[in-house]
Design a protein around this motif. Structure first.
Motif, PDB file in Angstrom:
ATOM      1  N   ILE A   5       0.836  -1.208   0.000  1.00 40.79           N
ATOM      2  CA  ILE A   5       0.000   0.000   0.000  1.00 40.79           C
ATOM      3  C   ILE A   5       0.874   1.263   0.000  1.00 40.79           C
ATOM      4  O   ILE A   5       0.588   2.235  -0.725  1.00 40.79           O
ATOM      5  N   SER A   6       1.961   1.249   0.778  1.00 41.73           N
ATOM      6  CA  SER A   6       2.862   2.413   0.781  1.00 41.73           C
ATOM      7  C   SER A   6       3.519   2.595  -0.598  1.00 41.73           C
ATOM      8  O   SER A   6       3.731   3.722  -1.047  1.00 41.73           O
ATOM      9  N   ILE A  24      14.739  -2.202   0.725  1.00 48.59           N
ATOM     10  CA  ILE A  24      13.599  -1.397   1.185  1.00 48.59           C
ATOM     11  C   ILE A  24      13.555  -1.348   2.705  1.00 48.59           C
ATOM     12  O   ILE A  24      13.131  -0.350   3.286  1.00 48.59           O
ATOM     13  N   ASP A  25      13.985  -2.426   3.354  1.00 47.01           N
ATOM     14  CA  ASP A  25      14.044  -2.413   4.818  1.00 47.01           C
ATOM     15  C   ASP A  25      14.713  -1.095   5.207  1.00 47.01           C
ATOM     16  O   ASP A  25      15.777  -0.755   4.681  1.00 47.01           O
ATOM     17  N   SER A  26      14.091  -0.338   6.133  1.00 41.36           N
ATOM     18  CA  SER A  26      14.549   1.044   6.357  1.00 41.36           C
ATOM     19  C   SER A  26      16.011   1.092   6.793  1.00 41.36           C
ATOM     20  O   SER A  26      16.757   1.981   6.365  1.00 41.36           O
ATOM     21  N   GLU A  27      16.445   0.114   7.608  1.00 40.54           N
ATOM     22  CA  GLU A  27      17.839   0.093   8.082  1.00 40.54           C
ATOM     23  C   GLU A  27      18.796  -0.124   6.916  1.00 40.54           C
ATOM     24  O   GLU A  27      19.830   0.545   6.810  1.00 40.54           O
ATOM     25  N   HIS A  28      18.474  -1.081   6.062  1.00 39.21           N
ATOM     26  CA  HIS A  28      19.382  -1.434   4.956  1.00 39.21           C
ATOM     27  C   HIS A  28      19.376  -0.358   3.890  1.00 39.21           C
ATOM     28  O   HIS A  28      20.391  -0.081   3.259  1.00 39.21           O
ATOM     29  N   ASN A  29      18.213   0.255   3.720  1.00 33.73           N
ATOM     30  CA  ASN A  29      18.147   1.384   2.800  1.00 33.73           C
ATOM     31  C   ASN A  29      19.006   2.531   3.335  1.00 33.73           C
ATOM     32  O   ASN A  29      19.732   3.189   2.581  1.00 33.73           O
ATOM     33  N   ALA A  30      18.962   2.756   4.647  1.00 38.84           N
ATOM     34  CA  ALA A  30      19.792   3.804   5.265  1.00 38.84           C
ATOM     35  C   ALA A  30      21.275   3.491   5.074  1.00 38.84           C
ATOM     36  O   ALA A  30      22.066   4.367   4.699  1.00 38.84           O
ATOM     37  N   ASN A  42       6.540   2.783  17.048  1.00 37.06           N
ATOM     38  CA  ASN A  42       6.850   3.777  16.000  1.00 37.06           C
ATOM     39  C   ASN A  42       6.327   3.451  14.610  1.00 37.06           C
ATOM     40  O   ASN A  42       6.083   4.345  13.824  1.00 37.06           O
ATOM     41  N   TRP A  43       6.211   2.154  14.280  1.00 41.27           N
ATOM     42  CA  TRP A  43       5.898   1.767  12.904  1.00 41.27           C
ATOM     43  C   TRP A  43       4.558   1.051  12.844  1.00 41.27           C
ATOM     44  O   TRP A  43       4.229   0.283  13.757  1.00 41.27           O
ATOM     45  N   VAL A  44       3.807   1.247  11.755  1.00 43.56           N
ATOM     46  CA  VAL A  44       2.598   0.461  11.510  1.00 43.56           C
ATOM     47  C   VAL A  44       2.963  -0.560  10.438  1.00 43.56           C
ATOM     48  O   VAL A  44       3.304  -0.194   9.319  1.00 43.56           O
ATOM     49  N   ASP A  51       8.541   6.240   8.298  1.00 48.56           N
ATOM     50  CA  ASP A  51       7.503   6.067   7.278  1.00 48.56           C
ATOM     51  C   ASP A  51       8.176   5.372   6.099  1.00 48.56           C
ATOM     52  O   ASP A  51       9.139   5.908   5.528  1.00 48.56           O
ATOM     53  N   MET A  52       7.681   4.175   5.760  1.00 47.89           N
ATOM     54  CA  MET A  52       8.356   3.354   4.744  1.00 47.89           C
ATOM     55  C   MET A  52       8.324   3.972   3.349  1.00 47.89           C
ATOM     56  O   MET A  52       9.011   3.507   2.442  1.00 47.89           O
TER      57      MET A  52
END
Ligand code: NAD
Ligand code: MG
Length: 390
Positions: free
Chosen positions: A15-16, A149-155, A206-208, A270-271
Motif C-alpha cells: 500500500i505504501s 527497502i528495509d529502512s535500516e538497509h536502505n539507510a 513507531n511503525w505500523v 515512514d516506509m
C-alpha cells in the motif's frame, strides 16, 4: 516510464508503494498486483491502478477476483499460485519488482525476478535470509539490481560509497550500526513477558506494519533477520554488524568508517521514504513523508541490546556464524512459532524456546541449490510444529 510488479500489493509495504507510485504517474505504471486472499481489496486496487495482470493465492480467490473485475468492466489477466507470481515477477513487460510478500512464500517470485535480471526492491527479508548466497549469486549472474527497502538497509545503502561493490574492506568501513527501536517490550519486566498477548505484541511504538513483522520486532527476531540480511546485502561479516537500540527510530542506521566518521540517515518512521529512494534510485522523488523536525525531536537516545531480554537476536547471530542452512532453519522455525503465537497456541517466550530447540536438533548442512534449501525449510517447519502439538 517504468512498469512495476508489486508482490504483496495489499500489505503494509504494498500500500505504501502504491501511494508513492500514485504521486508520480509520469514515471511509473503498474504491470501486476498480487495478493494472497484479500480479493475485494485487490479488486479495488486493480480498478485504481489498472494493471495488466492480477494474481491471488488460490483458484477460488482468482475466480472471485475475475467476477469482481468483470463487474467493474476491467479486462485484466487473472492468475493464481506460485507459478503465476513467478510469471508476474519475470515478465518482459515488467522493469521493477517490489518484493513485499511476507515470509518464505515470497522466495520463489523474488528469485524469479533475480534470475530475470529485474530491478528488485527487496522488502521480503525472509527470502534473502533463507537463501543467502543462492539469492546473491542469482542476482550477480543475471545482472539484476537489488535495492533494499528495509529502512535500516536502505539507510546503510545511502551511507555507503556508490562504488561499494559488497567489499567493505576496500572502502575503509569498520562497522555497520544497525539501529533497533527495541519494540513494545523494551522496558517491560522480563519475567512478565510470557503473559503478553498478540495484540500487545503487534502494537509497535513507531511503525505500523504487518502482524508477522510486528511480532518479530517485539522479540527482536526482526533485528536478527536484519543482521543476516545486512551480511548478504553488504558483504559484511557478523562481527562487524552491531545492533544499537535507538527507541525513537529517527536514525534508520549508520556506517562507521576506520577514520572515526559515522554516517547516518535520518527520517520520520515512514516506509514511503525508503520506497521512494529505491524506486527512483539514483534520482530523488517526493514520497509524501514530512521532513524531520529536529528541534521537535530534541533528543536522540541509544543503548546496547540485552540478549537475555531478546534471545532471538542471539539466535540469529548464532545462525549467521553457523553458516550452511542455519539461517533457513531459524527463519522457518520463527515463522511457525510466530503464527502459533498469533493464533493463541503458544506463549510469547515459547517463540525463542521453540526456535532454539529446532536449531539444536537440526544440523546446519550446506545447501547448494534451492530444492535442498526448501527441503531444510520443510524439516524445520515440521519439527517446530511437532513441538507445538506435543
Ligand atoms: P503484510 O502482512 O502487511 O502484507 C503481506 C502481503 O503478502 C499481503 O499483500 C499478502 O496478501 C501477501 N501474502 C501473504 N502470504 C502470502 C502467500 N502465502 N503467498 C502470496 N502472498 C502472500 O506484511 P508487510 O508488513 O507489508 O511486510 C511485507 C514484507 O516486508 C515482510 O517480509 C516484512 O518483513 C518486510 N518489511 C516490512 C516493513 C513494514 O514497515 N511493514 C518494513 C520492513 C520490511
Ligand atoms: Mg527494518
Amino acid at each position: 516510464m517504468q512498469s512495476i510488479t508489486i508482490l504483496g500489493a495489499t500489505g503494509s509495504i504494498g500500500i505504501s508503494t502504491l501511494d508513492v507510485i500514485a504521486r508520480h504517474p509520469d514515471r511509473y505504471k503498474v504491470h501486476a498486483l498480487t495478493a494472497h486472499s484479500r480479493v475485494a481489496e485487490l479488486a479495488a486496487l486493480c480498478e485504481r491502478f489498472q494493471p495488466q495482470v492480477a494474481v491471488t493465492g488460490s483458484a477460488g480467490a482468482a475466480a472471485e477476483l475475475s467476477r469482481l473485475l468483470a463487474a467493474k468492466g476491467l479486462a485484466i489477466e487473472v492468475g493464481y499460485g506460485e507459478a503465476a507470481l513467478c510469471d508476474a515477477a519475470s515478465a518482459p513487460e515488467c522493469h521493477v519488482v517490489m518484493a513485499a510478500i511476507v515470509g518464505a512464500a515470497g522466495l520463489a517470485p523474488a528469485l524469479a525476478a533475480a534470475h530475470a535480471g529485474k530491478k528488485i526492491l527487496l522488502a521480503n527479508k525472509e527470502a534473502l535470509v533463507m537463501s543467502g548466497r543462492l539469492f546473491m549469486d542469482a542476482v550477480a549472474a543475471s545482472g539484476a539490481q537489488l535495492l533494499p527497502i528495509d529502512s535500516e538497509h536502505n539507510a546503510i545503502f545511502q551511507c555507503l560509497p556508490h562504488d561499494f561493490g559488497r567489499a567493505p574492506q576496500q572502502h575503509g568501513i569498520a562497522k555497520i550500526l544497525l539501529t533497533a527501536s527495541g519494540g513494545p517490550f523494551l522496558k517491560r519486566a522480563v519475567d512478565t513477558l510470557d503473559a503478553v498477548t498478540p495484540d500487545e505484541a503487534v502494537a509497535h511504538p513507531n511503525w505500523v506494519m504487518g502482524r508477522k513483522i510486528s511480532v518479530d520486532s517485539a522479540t527482536m527476531m526482526n533485528k536478527g533477520l536484519e543482521v543476516i540480511e545486512a551480511h548478504w546485502l553488504f558483504g559484511m561479516p557478523a562481527r562487524q554488524i552491531e545492533v544499537v537500540i535507538h527507541p525513537q527510530s529517527v536514525i534508520h542506521s549508520m556506517v562507521s568508517y576506520v577514520d572515526g566518521s559515522v554516517l547516518a540517515q535520518l527520517g520520520n518512521p515512514d516506509m514511503r521514504t525508503p520506497i521512494a529512494h529505491a524506486l527512483a534510485y539514483p534520482d530523488r522523488i517526493a514520497s509524501g513523508v514530512a521532513p524531520v523536525d529536529l528541534a521537535e525531536i530534541a533528543m536522540l537516545r541509544f543503548e546496547r541490546p540485552d540478549f537475555i531480554r531478546f534471545p532471538c537476536l542471539k539466535l540469529a547471530y548464532d545462525a549467521l556464524e553457523a553458516g550452511g542452512c542455519a539461517a533457513a532453519l531459524l527463519n522457518a522455525a520463527n515463522e511457525v512459532a510466530v503464527e502459533a503465537f498469533l493464533n493463541g497456541e503458544i506463549g510469547f517466550r515459547m517463540i525463542d524456546q521453540l526456535i532454539a530447540r529446532v536449531m539444536d536438533a537440526l544440523p546446519a548442512e550446506p545447501v547448494s541449490d534451492i530444492d535442498a534449501l526448501l527441503e531444510q525449510d520443510r524439516r524445520a517447519r515440521s519439527l517446530a510444529l511437532s513441538f507445538i502439538q506435543r
